[in-house]
Design a protein around this motif. Structure first.
Motif, short mmCIF file in Angstrom:
data_model
loop_
_atom_site.label_atom_id
_atom_site.label_comp_id
_atom_site.label_asym_id
_atom_site.label_seq_id
_atom_site.Cartn_x
_atom_site.Cartn_y
_atom_site.Cartn_z
N SER A 206 -34.76 36.60 14.11
CA SER A 206 -35.64 35.69 14.41
C SER A 206 -36.29 34.69 13.69
O SER A 206 -36.34 35.29 11.91
N LEU A 207 -36.27 33.81 13.92
CA LEU A 207 -36.47 32.24 13.36
C LEU A 207 -38.53 31.97 13.80
O LEU A 207 -38.95 31.74 12.93
N SER A 208 -38.54 33.06 13.98
CA SER A 208 -40.30 32.81 14.72
C SER A 208 -41.50 32.74 13.51
O SER A 208 -42.39 32.50 13.94
N LYS A 209 -41.23 33.52 12.47
CA LYS A 209 -42.02 33.63 11.27
C LYS A 209 -41.88 32.51 9.95
O LYS A 209 -41.94 32.48 8.88
N ILE A 210 -41.26 31.43 10.32
CA ILE A 210 -40.79 30.53 9.18
C ILE A 210 -41.88 29.82 8.85
O ILE A 210 -42.30 29.27 9.65
N GLU A 211 -42.17 30.42 7.63
CA GLU A 211 -43.33 29.47 6.34
C GLU A 211 -42.59 28.28 6.17
O GLU A 211 -42.88 26.96 5.65
N PHE A 212 -41.15 28.24 5.31
CA PHE A 212 -40.77 27.08 4.77
C PHE A 212 -38.85 26.36 5.31
O PHE A 212 -38.41 27.49 5.35
N PHE A 213 -38.67 25.40 5.45
CA PHE A 213 -38.00 25.04 6.17
C PHE A 213 -37.43 24.11 4.65
O PHE A 213 -37.25 23.30 4.63
N VAL A 214 -35.70 24.48 4.34
CA VAL A 214 -34.85 23.59 3.20
C VAL A 214 -34.18 22.93 3.85
O VAL A 214 -32.87 23.63 4.42
N LEU A 215 -33.66 21.94 4.13
CA LEU A 215 -32.80 21.58 4.49
C LEU A 215 -32.06 20.92 3.19
O LEU A 215 -32.42 19.73 3.14
N ASP A 216 -30.87 20.98 2.62
CA ASP A 216 -30.06 20.84 1.74
C ASP A 216 -29.21 19.58 1.87
O ASP A 216 -28.26 20.18 3.37
N GLU A 217 -29.12 18.56 1.15
CA GLU A 217 -27.66 18.29 1.48
C GLU A 217 -28.00 17.86 2.17
O GLU A 217 -26.87 17.46 3.46
N ALA A 218 -29.19 16.70 3.21
CA ALA A 218 -28.74 16.33 4.55
C ALA A 218 -28.10 15.39 4.99
O ALA A 218 -27.32 15.21 6.06
N ASP A 219 -27.76 15.07 3.91
CA ASP A 219 -26.57 13.58 3.76
C ASP A 219 -25.21 14.62 4.81
O ASP A 219 -24.40 13.62 5.27
N ARG A 220 -25.14 15.44 4.09
CA ARG A 220 -23.71 15.45 4.24
C ARG A 220 -23.80 16.46 5.48
O ARG A 220 -23.01 16.62 6.33
N MET A 221 -24.54 17.16 5.82
CA MET A 221 -25.73 17.95 7.20
C MET A 221 -24.30 16.48 8.48
O MET A 221 -24.35 16.88 9.20
N LEU A 222 -25.32 15.37 8.06
CA LEU A 222 -24.95 14.11 8.96
C LEU A 222 -23.48 14.45 9.94
O LEU A 222 -22.94 13.84 10.40
N ASP A 223 -22.94 13.88 7.81
CA ASP A 223 -21.56 12.97 8.05
C ASP A 223 -21.07 14.31 8.76
O ASP A 223 -19.90 14.25 9.17
#
Ligand code: AMP
Length: 431
Positions: free
Chosen positions: A144-161
């Motif tokens: 479950s992701l319903s109690k997430i307090e921190f969201f980190v998107l690492d290497e976002a450029d590569r994610m899109l690539d």
């Protein structure tokens, strides 16, 4: 500046000390106080700048200060593009939380989900994941992701690539509205800025190194060489320089395998790492490379992305990437965290355009030499080689036109051979 003056707790200072870090890196100095204040961050930082500690340390501090739930729901999600980066971030999280009551887990595709699910069931605070497996387990209602307090998107450029935009959006839709968001990217395209606008709430922008500039400590050099003499030149450089830890980049999986075979037959212990290799083989190759039993690691861009090999002395571009930004990512494997390193590129005539585009991007001319016996072929064409130009990413500017644009007759899309195309597709879609 010391870690203490950044406001980190004793438990974290002890962990940092155990890692042997004496002072915070530039991105840590900037990011840690802002994250501790609860701000959203849009951070420009490449691998090698210490960005992982930059977001993990303050996140651990805030998580350990907040009241704990009895059942330990996942409170922090770190999303990374590749399995290797996920594994590495998880290792860092464990190291930095060594003196805290914080539990973490890493989940990615390519391996059995059972142990991951079992750990999740026991309760974890921090979840490090690649998008494919995360959505898979979420769809199976195993997390479950319903109690997430921190969201980190690492290497976002590569994610899109790598084509993860849709998955990222699906994941965000599962998160609670109120949360702290941290987005890290080596480059800032229009798409990244758009993505950031959808995720971040009044973000502060921080920058570790100026956008798209290479690390000063890296000594870059180009060897002009005939295409068919590249392997010989590489063997000569490794043998005569007595190099013991060399990361070599090829553009294709097939090229990586072929080169690794040739090096092995020249008595140079070598492993290849790319998306067609099983997770076990990739982990083994990387472990061997780190412990010194494997002297040369031949990698494609995707496989090498995010690898943490501290103080790597030599990076070789056996072939230049057709995407200039990848050059920066590649050579970012050397000269890490202040150490000096060498990045050499073996450039044949057909790579002239790529070299020009790279020099334009890094804003400097790279020193060039020719080694006797390995001279470039004066009769070779300077037209980019047509094989293996497929893929879903924007190619270099200059003479190449991207997919979908009007192509001239000389730049018609090549027939794609599965083995020969650049490896630039998500590698954790296969569960
Ligand atoms: P990263 O950019 O997070 O992948 O970190 C790159 C490397 O720098 C890793 O090997 C870290 O262990 C190391 N590192 C992180 N912070 C520091 C620091 N403050 N001092 C020295 N090394 C560090």
């Amino acid at each position: 500046m010391s870690f203490k003056s950044l406001g980190l707790s004793e438990a974290l200072l002890k962990a940092v000390n155990k890692q042997g870090y004496t002072s915070p890196s530039s991105i840590q100095e900037k990011a840690i106080p802002l994250i501790l204040e609860g701000r959203d961050l849009l951070a420009s930082a490449q691998t090698g700048t210490g960005k992982t500690a930059g977001f993990t340390l303050p996140m651990l501090q805030l998580l350990s200060q907040a009241p704990q739930f009895r059942q330990r729901p996942v409170r922090a999600l770190v999303l990374t593009p590749t399995r290797e980066l996920a594994a590495q971030v998880y290792e860092n999280v464990k190291q930095y939380s060594a003196f805290l009551d914080i539990k973490s887990v890493v989940i990615f595709g390519g391996v059995n989900q059972k142990p991951q699910v079992a750990t999740l069931r026991n309760g974890v605070d921090i979840l490090v994941a690649t998008p494919g497996r995360l959505l898979d387990l979420h769809n199976q209602r195993l997390l479950s992701l319903s109690k997430i307090e921190f969201f980190v998107l690492d290497e976002a450029d590569r994610m899109l690539d790598m084509g993860f935009l849709k998955d990222i959006k699906k994941i965000i839709a599962c998160l609670p509205h109120k949360r702290q968001n941290l987005l890290f990217s080596a480059t800032f395209s229009k798409e990244i800025k758009e993505l950031a606008t959808g995720i971040l709430h009044h973000p502060v922008m921080v920058e570790a190194t100026p956008e798209n500039t290479t690390v000063v400590a890296i000594n870059q050099k180009v060897y002009r060489v005939a295409k068919d003499k590249k392997t010989g030149l590489l063997i000569k450089l490794i043998s005569e320089g007595n190099w013991q830890q060399v990361l070599v980049f090829t553009r294709t999986k097939h090229g990586a395998n072929k080169l690794a075979k040739k090096l092995v037959s020249s008595q140079i212990s070598t492993a290849a790492i790319h998306g067609n290799k099983s997770q076990g083989a990739r982990t083994k190759a990387l472990a061997g490379f780190k412990n010194g039993s494997v002297r040369v690691l031949v990698a494609t861009d995707i496989a090498a992305r995010g690898l943490d090999i501290p103080l790597l002395p030599h990076v070789i571009n056996f072939e230049l990437p057709n995407i200039s930004e990848d050059y920066i990512h590649r050579i970012g494997r050397t000269g890490r965290a202040g150490a000096s390193g060498e990045a050499l590129s073996l450039v044949s005539a057909d790579e002239t355009t790529y070299l020009r585009d790279i020099e334009k991007l890094v804003g400097e001319k790279i020193a060039m030499s020719i080694i006797e016996g390995f001279e470039p072929d004066p009769n070779a064409s300077t037209e980019p080689k047509k094989q293996g130009q497929g893929g879903n990413r924007q190619r270099n500017s200059g003479s190449q036109k991207s997919k979908g644009s009007n192509r001239t007759s000389t730049h018609r899309r090549p027939r794609r051979n599965k083995e020969n195309r650049p490896e630039n597709r998500p590698d954790d879609r296969r569960h």
